[in-house]
Every structure is written in C-alpha cells, then in structure tokens.
Design a protein around this motif. Structure first.
Motif, mmCIF file in Angstrom:
data_model
loop_
_atom_site.group_PDB
_atom_site.id
_atom_site.type_symbol
_atom_site.label_atom_id
_atom_site.label_comp_id
_atom_site.label_asym_id
_atom_site.label_seq_id
_atom_site.Cartn_x
_atom_site.Cartn_y
_atom_site.Cartn_z
ATOM 1 N N SER A 41 15.084 7.551 2.616
ATOM 2 C CA SER A 41 16.488 7.835 2.292
ATOM 3 C C SER A 41 17.340 6.593 2.508
ATOM 4 C CB SER A 41 17.009 8.977 3.167
ATOM 5 O OG SER A 41 16.355 10.186 2.857
ATOM 6 N N GLY A 42 18.347 6.421 1.657
ATOM 7 C CA GLY A 42 19.282 5.317 1.799
ATOM 8 C C GLY A 42 18.801 4.012 1.197
ATOM 9 N N PHE A 43 17.696 4.027 0.464
ATOM 10 C CA PHE A 43 17.155 2.785 -0.082
ATOM 11 C C PHE A 43 17.742 2.426 -1.444
ATOM 12 C CE2 PHE A 43 14.308 2.868 3.359
ATOM 13 C CZ PHE A 43 13.576 1.688 3.399
ATOM 14 N N SER A 44 18.493 3.344 -2.049
ATOM 15 C CA SER A 44 19.112 3.095 -3.349
ATOM 16 C C SER A 44 18.059 2.526 -4.317
ATOM 17 C CB SER A 44 20.305 2.163 -3.197
ATOM 18 O OG SER A 44 21.011 2.037 -4.402
ATOM 19 N N THR A 45 18.366 1.393 -4.987
ATOM 20 C CA THR A 45 17.400 0.789 -5.908
ATOM 21 C C THR A 45 16.698 -0.419 -5.297
ATOM 22 O OG1 THR A 45 19.233 -0.414 -6.936
ATOM 23 C CG2 THR A 45 18.501 1.576 -8.044
ATOM 24 N N ALA A 46 16.665 -0.483 -3.960
ATOM 25 C CA ALA A 46 15.969 -1.592 -3.300
ATOM 26 C C ALA A 46 14.497 -1.603 -3.695
ATOM 27 C CB ALA A 46 16.091 -1.454 -1.781
ATOM 28 N N PHE A 47 13.933 -2.816 -3.848
ATOM 29 C CA PHE A 47 12.519 -2.938 -4.136
ATOM 30 C C PHE A 47 11.886 -3.946 -3.182
ATOM 31 C CE2 PHE A 47 14.567 -6.157 -6.718
ATOM 32 C CZ PHE A 47 13.733 -7.262 -6.607
ATOM 33 N N THR A 48 10.583 -3.908 -3.095
ATOM 34 C CA THR A 48 9.846 -4.737 -2.149
ATOM 35 C C THR A 48 9.451 -6.045 -2.812
ATOM 36 O OG1 THR A 48 8.978 -2.753 -1.089
ATOM 37 C CG2 THR A 48 7.836 -4.824 -0.631
ATOM 38 N N SER A 49 9.885 -7.169 -2.227
ATOM 39 C CA SER A 49 9.570 -8.472 -2.815
ATOM 40 C C SER A 49 8.602 -9.282 -1.957
ATOM 41 C CB SER A 49 10.866 -9.283 -3.004
ATOM 42 O OG SER A 49 11.513 -9.493 -1.752
ATOM 43 N N GLY A 50 8.195 -8.746 -0.797
ATOM 44 C CA GLY A 50 7.329 -9.501 0.092
ATOM 45 C C GLY A 50 5.912 -8.984 0.118
ATOM 46 N N PRO A 51 5.606 -8.054 1.025
ATOM 47 C CA PRO A 51 4.218 -7.612 1.191
ATOM 48 C C PRO A 51 3.725 -6.806 0.001
ATOM 49 C CG PRO A 51 5.704 -6.256 2.495
ATOM 50 C CD PRO A 51 6.524 -7.379 1.956
ATOM 51 N N PRO A 52 2.398 -6.787 -0.209
ATOM 52 C CA PRO A 52 1.839 -5.949 -1.282
ATOM 53 C C PRO A 52 2.017 -4.475 -0.956
ATOM 54 C CG PRO A 52 0.084 -6.843 0.075
ATOM 55 C CD PRO A 52 1.355 -7.504 0.535
ATOM 56 N N LEU A 53 2.001 -3.657 -1.986
ATOM 57 C CA LEU A 53 2.223 -2.222 -1.837
ATOM 58 C C LEU A 53 0.913 -1.465 -2.002
ATOM 59 C CD1 LEU A 53 5.485 -1.946 -3.961
ATOM 60 C CD2 LEU A 53 5.292 -2.021 -1.468
ATOM 61 N N ALA A 54 0.726 -0.480 -1.145
ATOM 62 C CA ALA A 54 -0.485 0.344 -1.201
ATOM 63 C C ALA A 54 -0.191 1.645 -1.935
ATOM 64 C CB ALA A 54 -0.986 0.647 0.206
ATOM 65 N N VAL A 55 -1.049 2.005 -2.881
ATOM 66 C CA VAL A 55 -0.924 3.255 -3.630
ATOM 67 C C VAL A 55 -2.229 4.035 -3.465
ATOM 68 C CG1 VAL A 55 -0.572 4.307 -5.893
ATOM 69 C CG2 VAL A 55 0.661 2.209 -5.290
ATOM 70 N N GLN A 56 -2.105 5.315 -3.162
ATOM 71 C CA GLN A 56 -3.287 6.134 -2.908
ATOM 72 C C GLN A 56 -3.186 7.466 -3.640
ATOM 73 O OE1 GLN A 56 -4.095 6.762 1.242
ATOM 74 N NE2 GLN A 56 -5.932 7.968 0.871
ATOM 75 N N LEU A 57 -4.259 7.858 -4.312
ATOM 76 C CA LEU A 57 -4.325 9.156 -4.958
ATOM 77 C C LEU A 57 -4.483 10.234 -3.891
ATOM 78 C CD1 LEU A 57 -4.610 10.860 -7.589
ATOM 79 C CD2 LEU A 57 -7.086 10.509 -7.381
ATOM 80 N N VAL A 58 -3.581 11.228 -3.912
ATOM 81 C CA VAL A 58 -3.641 12.290 -2.902
ATOM 82 C C VAL A 58 -3.907 13.673 -3.517
ATOM 83 C CG1 VAL A 58 -2.190 11.079 -1.244
ATOM 84 C CG2 VAL A 58 -1.118 12.585 -2.924
ATOM 85 N N ARG A 59 -3.783 13.775 -4.835
ATOM 86 C CA ARG A 59 -4.007 15.078 -5.465
ATOM 87 C C ARG A 59 -4.240 14.865 -6.956
ATOM 88 N NH1 ARG A 59 0.598 19.903 -5.516
ATOM 89 N NH2 ARG A 59 -0.587 21.480 -6.652
ATOM 90 N N GLN A 60 -5.232 15.523 -7.505
ATOM 91 C CA GLN A 60 -5.502 15.426 -8.938
ATOM 92 C C GLN A 60 -6.031 16.761 -9.442
ATOM 93 O OE1 GLN A 60 -8.393 12.416 -10.190
ATOM 94 N NE2 GLN A 60 -7.180 12.068 -12.036
ATOM 95 N N GLU A 61 -5.322 17.317 -10.401
ATOM 96 C CA GLU A 61 -5.696 18.572 -11.033
ATOM 97 C C GLU A 61 -5.413 18.442 -12.517
ATOM 98 O OE1 GLU A 61 -3.433 21.604 -9.077
ATOM 99 O OE2 GLU A 61 -3.922 20.849 -7.082
ATOM 100 N N GLU A 62 -5.791 19.435 -13.289
ATOM 101 C CA GLU A 62 -5.518 19.370 -14.722
ATOM 102 C C GLU A 62 -4.002 19.311 -14.956
ATOM 103 O OE1 GLU A 62 -6.450 21.769 -18.885
ATOM 104 O OE2 GLU A 62 -7.251 22.501 -16.978
ATOM 105 N N GLY A 63 -3.557 18.268 -15.644
ATOM 106 C CA GLY A 63 -2.141 18.116 -15.945
ATOM 107 C C GLY A 63 -1.301 17.626 -14.791
#
Length: 252
Positions: A41-63
C-alpha cells in the motif's frame, strides 16, 4: 474465445479482495494474476530500479494463472505485460483494495498504480476499492457491480490513457452508482513521534487523517461514498492544468 483480464493489487496476491475478484470474474473471463507477494500500500506507480525481481507461480487452473512478485504493483503490471500474458488483455483490473482510494488517496494508492501503469501502456483499466481496511472485509455486496462494470469497460472501449477509479462505501447495500469528480482534500496530522530505541536518531510513525476541503460539494467521490453510492471517477493520466495552460500561453 473468452475475454482475457490481467489482475493485480497492492494488498498482495493472498488478500481477500483480489481473491474475491478472481472468484467473481473467472466464470466469464480467462484471468492472469500477477500481484505482490505481500502488502504494498502507498506505492502508487513506484517501480523497482535496483535489485532483480522474483516471480513465482502459486496457482494454475484452466483459465487462471496466479503469480506472486517481489516488486511493487507497477512492477507486477510491467512484468505481466512483458513476460506473462498469453495474449493481449482486454482489460486490466486493480483490487479489490481493502480501503478507500477516493479523492487525494488515489495519488498514493498502489491499486491506482496498477491501473495507471496499464493506462500508460495503452490498456483499458478499472480499479476497485472497498472502504473497509479489515483483512476479513465482506465483499459480497460488490459482486453484481463488479461484473457490470467490467463488462461495460470492455464493451465501451475507453479512450487511451484513461482508467476508472471505483470506490464502494462500507454498507450492505448501495443506493446506486454516481459518476463523480475527485474531491479536494488533504492529509493532516501525518507525523506521530515514537520513542527512540537508541540515541542519536529520531523515530516517527506515519499516520494522519483526511481533511475535506469542500464538504458541501455534491458532485464528488467523497460525497457519493458518504451518502451510500458507489463512486466512479473517470481518471486521465494527463496532468496538464488547461486553465493555466491558456493563461500562461498569453504570457509568452
């Protein structure tokens, strides 16, 4: 082929609001969720310009695919649109936020950051917020309104670089929908002193309350919410003040 929707938020992928939104929409739409791993919360449109970002699949179903991301709400949208969408989304949706994003709050909101980032990339976008900060908030009354507004947003073909900011009052039923302008307000009493755990530094809590600057105005989002209406504020990314534009154009 069913319409395709990208969803993100600023409360985290496990929050009640975003999961309610997925449950409401998945019967009619294919859905990709890329949302923060925890509250942003409160991050508005801030983006990360330093460290790499981790993305992880947590759920996958049809559609339905759900990913968590270590970054900000805007990071989530950027990564989703550049790496994870299976086709061009018909709509980007932010929320449902646990808390009010009307008036000046929209400038700070990570939920609005989601749709702002989408709009900057040329995608139609809608943000939903409920005026209830509780993690156990009851979103049930929002169901028919969310479905209706998502359908309309896809059918209407929004103008480029625009989005909708939709806020729901904390009530079991609503009087209807009001198309509103953003109320003028400001945050006051924002800093609270707290005991210093060690010498040499001062420590503060960020707090505050929202002060209404035009409480008698009846065409604003704050008035609509206070009187039991769903507030829909069409929002543009163009920050130009056209009155000053005309005035200053006569000066030079």
């Amino acid at each position: 082929m069913r319409p395709y929707i990208l969803i993100s938020n600023d409360d985290g992928y496990a929050a009640g609001g975003i999961n309610f939104l997925v449950d409401v929409l998945r019967a009619e739409y294919d859905i990709l969720v890329v949302a923060p791993e925890g509250p942003r919360s409160g991050f508005s449109t801030a983006f990360t310009s330093g460290p790499p970002l981790a993305v992880q699949l947590v759920r996958q179903e049809e559609g339905l695919e759900v990913y968590s991301c270590s970054g900000t709400p805007a990071d989530c949208v950027k990564i989703a649109l550049n790496r994870y969408v299976r086709r061009k989304p018909d709509l980007v949706v932010g929320g449902i936020n646990h808390g009010d994003n009307s008036s000046v709050n929209s400038h700070y909101s990570g939920t609005i950051g989601v749709v702002g980032e989408a709009a900057m990339q040329g995608f139609p976008a809608v943000a939903f917020s409920l005026c209830d900060h509780s993690p156990n908030a009851d979103f049930t009354p929002l169901r028919p309104y969310v479905l209706d507004m998502v359908r309309r947003a896809i059918e209407m073909k929004m103008p480029p670089f625009t989005c909708w900011n939709v806020n729901f009052p904390l009530q079991p039923t609503f009087k209807g929908v009001k198309i509103c302008r953003m109320a003028k307000s400001r945050w006051i009493k924002e800093i609270v002193d707290c005991p210093a755990p060690r010498r040499g530094s001062k420590y503060y809590w960020m707090a505050g309350e929202c002060e209404e600057l035009e409480p008698e105005a009846t065409d604003t989002d704050r008035w609509a919410l206070a009187h039991g209406y769903v507030a829909v504020t069409p929002t543009t990314l163009d920050n130009t003040d056209y009155q000053q534009y005309a005035l200053l154009s006569d000066c030079w």
